[in-house]
Design a protein around this motif. Structure first.
Motif, PDB file in Angstrom:
ATOM      1  N   TYR A  27       1.048  -1.737  -0.034  1.00  0.00           N
ATOM      2  CA  TYR A  27       0.066  -0.372   0.146  1.00  0.00           C
ATOM      3  C   TYR A  27       0.932   1.311   0.226  1.00  0.00           C
ATOM      4  O   TYR A  27       0.477   2.155  -1.037  1.00  0.00           O
ATOM      5  CB  TYR A  27      -1.126  -0.556   1.589  1.00  0.00           C
ATOM      6  CG  TYR A  27      -2.100   0.861   1.178  1.00  0.00           C
ATOM      7  CD1 TYR A  27      -2.482   1.540   0.230  1.00  0.00           C
ATOM      8  CD2 TYR A  27      -1.667   2.593   2.242  1.00  0.00           C
ATOM      9  CE1 TYR A  27      -3.789   2.470   1.019  1.00  0.00           C
ATOM     10  CE2 TYR A  27      -2.113   3.268   2.079  1.00  0.00           C
ATOM     11  CZ  TYR A  27      -3.373   3.083   2.031  1.00  0.00           C
ATOM     12  OH  TYR A  27      -4.778   4.295   1.879  1.00  0.00           O
ATOM     13  N   ILE A  28       1.913   1.627   1.165  1.00  0.00           N
ATOM     14  CA  ILE A  28       2.789   2.708   0.642  1.00  0.00           C
ATOM     15  C   ILE A  28       3.817   2.748  -0.492  1.00  0.00           C
ATOM     16  O   ILE A  28       3.577   3.790  -0.850  1.00  0.00           O
ATOM     17  CB  ILE A  28       4.526   2.146   2.035  1.00  0.00           C
ATOM     18  CG1 ILE A  28       3.085   2.462   3.832  1.00  0.00           C
ATOM     19  CG2 ILE A  28       4.860   3.327   1.884  1.00  0.00           C
ATOM     20  CD1 ILE A  28       3.930   2.116   5.060  1.00  0.00           C
ATOM     21  N   VAL A  29       4.259   1.472  -0.940  1.00  0.00           N
ATOM     22  CA  VAL A  29       4.513   1.558  -2.541  1.00  0.00           C
ATOM     23  C   VAL A  29       3.367   2.272  -3.483  1.00  0.00           C
ATOM     24  O   VAL A  29       3.770   3.087  -4.251  1.00  0.00           O
ATOM     25  CB  VAL A  29       5.354   0.651  -2.475  1.00  0.00           C
ATOM     26  CG1 VAL A  29       6.027   0.900  -4.325  1.00  0.00           C
ATOM     27  CG2 VAL A  29       6.223  -0.250  -1.696  1.00  0.00           C
ATOM     28  N   ARG A  37       6.172  11.502  -2.413  1.00  0.00           N
ATOM     29  CA  ARG A  37       7.114  10.671  -1.119  1.00  0.00           C
ATOM     30  C   ARG A  37       6.471  11.074  -0.485  1.00  0.00           C
ATOM     31  O   ARG A  37       5.463  10.316   0.593  1.00  0.00           O
ATOM     32  CB  ARG A  37       8.225  11.738  -0.718  1.00  0.00           C
ATOM     33  CG  ARG A  37       9.008  10.902  -1.824  1.00  0.00           C
ATOM     34  CD  ARG A  37      10.607  11.598  -1.895  1.00  0.00           C
ATOM     35  NE  ARG A  37      11.654  10.639  -2.657  1.00  0.00           N
ATOM     36  CZ  ARG A  37      12.745  11.731  -2.278  1.00  0.00           C
ATOM     37  NH1 ARG A  37      13.110  12.542  -1.586  1.00  0.00           N
ATOM     38  NH2 ARG A  37      13.509  11.100  -3.337  1.00  0.00           N
ATOM     39  N   SER A  38       5.485  12.735  -0.245  1.00  0.00           N
ATOM     40  CA  SER A  38       4.827  12.746   0.794  1.00  0.00           C
ATOM     41  C   SER A  38       2.796  11.994   0.995  1.00  0.00           C
ATOM     42  O   SER A  38       2.992  11.914   2.283  1.00  0.00           O
ATOM     43  CB  SER A  38       4.350  14.527   0.744  1.00  0.00           C
ATOM     44  OG  SER A  38       5.525  15.295   0.710  1.00  0.00           O
ATOM     45  N   ALA A  39       2.938  11.870  -0.117  1.00  0.00           N
ATOM     46  CA  ALA A  39       1.819  11.193  -0.186  1.00  0.00           C
ATOM     47  C   ALA A  39       2.493   9.304   0.235  1.00  0.00           C
ATOM     48  O   ALA A  39       1.733   8.731   1.706  1.00  0.00           O
ATOM     49  CB  ALA A  39       0.936  10.460  -1.251  1.00  0.00           C
ATOM     50  N   ALA A 180      10.183   4.499  -2.737  1.00  0.00           N
ATOM     51  CA  ALA A 180       9.430   4.540  -3.900  1.00  0.00           C
ATOM     52  C   ALA A 180       9.749   6.045  -4.389  1.00  0.00           C
ATOM     53  O   ALA A 180       9.054   6.309  -5.767  1.00  0.00           O
ATOM     54  CB  ALA A 180       7.699   3.786  -2.945  1.00  0.00           C
ATOM     55  N   GLY A 181       8.857   6.530  -3.555  1.00  0.00           N
ATOM     56  CA  GLY A 181       8.969   8.280  -4.076  1.00  0.00           C
ATOM     57  C   GLY A 181       9.666   8.777  -4.902  1.00  0.00           C
ATOM     58  O   GLY A 181       9.219   9.390  -5.727  1.00  0.00           O
ATOM     59  N   SER A 182      10.687   8.628  -4.931  1.00  0.00           N
ATOM     60  CA  SER A 182      11.690   8.794  -6.149  1.00  0.00           C
ATOM     61  C   SER A 182      11.742   8.530  -6.987  1.00  0.00           C
ATOM     62  O   SER A 182      12.085   9.272  -8.611  1.00  0.00           O
ATOM     63  CB  SER A 182      12.560   7.984  -5.817  1.00  0.00           C
ATOM     64  OG  SER A 182      14.006   8.380  -4.215  1.00  0.00           O
ATOM     65  N   PHE A 187       9.142  10.247 -13.632  1.00  0.00           N
ATOM     66  CA  PHE A 187       7.841  10.835 -14.175  1.00  0.00           C
ATOM     67  C   PHE A 187       7.333  12.322 -13.850  1.00  0.00           C
ATOM     68  O   PHE A 187       5.814  11.857 -14.711  1.00  0.00           O
ATOM     69  CB  PHE A 187       7.218   9.519 -14.440  1.00  0.00           C
ATOM     70  CG  PHE A 187       7.578   8.334 -14.072  1.00  0.00           C
ATOM     71  CD1 PHE A 187       7.931   8.002 -15.685  1.00  0.00           C
ATOM     72  CD2 PHE A 187       8.212   7.955 -13.973  1.00  0.00           C
ATOM     73  CE1 PHE A 187       9.177   6.785 -15.686  1.00  0.00           C
ATOM     74  CE2 PHE A 187       8.695   6.445 -14.190  1.00  0.00           C
ATOM     75  CZ  PHE A 187       9.306   6.137 -14.605  1.00  0.00           C
ATOM     76  N   SER A 188       7.058  12.780 -13.577  1.00  0.00           N
ATOM     77  CA  SER A 188       6.237  13.274 -12.538  1.00  0.00           C
ATOM     78  C   SER A 188       5.668  15.002 -13.891  1.00  0.00           C
ATOM     79  O   SER A 188       5.144  15.688 -13.967  1.00  0.00           O
ATOM     80  CB  SER A 188       6.745  14.852 -12.041  1.00  0.00           C
ATOM     81  OG  SER A 188       8.084  15.429 -12.498  1.00  0.00           O
TER      82      SER A 188
END
Length: 217
Positions: A27-29, A37-39, A180-182, A187-188
């Motif tokens: 779920y976190i990933v 990352r914040s999410a 994972a947020g990286s 792709f932002s």
């Protein structure tokens, strides 16, 4: 202290449990990849808050009651499954912003909305953990192994173990969210890729929900 036994083994066991991929990690990933990352960090904090609820319930006997009731287990199982599927479907059908600059300007104009989104992410992580009956069974089967049956401070022992468990889990889950947020940063500026990432993650949430719905006690 407080009747806790084999504390060193408890620390090793908790570490191994944390580094072994499970529903919370998935779920976190998923949140980190889909929303950054914040999410992921807010989701990790929500899950930790859910573990606090389980620790309190274990300390005061509520978890054992739920674990012994087939009806309670089934109700919690299906509510949790439906919630995960709902979150997954929302991600699958989410609309992607036109471009990164529009997204940034919109966020600047709607700061209260952004804060609300963080609160929502926290609550979603919280409920996915609280409504997972397997977590209930884990607490009621794992924690008692490290509490002496003869101690007069069982509640304090369970609470102390719960604090250690939550702290270790929060550190690990925060690290997972950061790594994972990286992926999102790469792709932002590519809304097309972001849209497919959302769909993949949403599909994974639906899969987790279906797996939870078919889980046996």
């Amino acid at each position: 202290m407080f009747g806790i036994t084999h504390f060193g083994f408890f620390l090793v066991a908790v570490f191994l449990l944390n580094v072994t991929p499970g529903p919370d990690t998935a779920y976190i990933v998923g949140r980190s990849v889909a929303q950054g990352r914040s999410a992921g960090l807010m989701s990790a904090l929500g899950i930790s808050a859910g573990c606090c609820v389980h620790s309190l319930a274990c300390a005061f006997g509520l978890t054992a009651v739920l674990a012994a009731s087939a009806t309670a287990f089934t109700v919690i199982k299906f509510v949790g499954a439906i919630y995960l599927i709902y979150l997954g479907v929302r991600l699958v059908f989410t609309k992607t912003e036109r471009n990164a600059s529009d997204t940034a300007s919109a966020q600047q104009q709607r700061m209260p909305g952004a804060q609300k989104s963080m609160r929502q992410l926290f609550l979603q992580g919280f409920w996915t953990n609280v409504l997972n009956p397997k977590v209930v069974l884990f607490f009621v089967s794992f924690f008692p192994q490290f509490v002496s049956t003869g101690t007069d401070h069982k509640a304090l022992a369970f609470l102390a173990l719960g604090v250690v468990f939550v702290l270790m889990s929060t550190v690990w889950n925060g690290f997972v969210a950061w790594v994972a947020g990286s992926v999102t940063r790469r792709f932002s500026g590519k809304p097309g890729v972001k849209k497919w990432l959302d769909r993949v993650v949403g599909g994974a949430f639906v899969g987790l929900g279906l797996k939870l719905a078919t889980a046996a006690r």
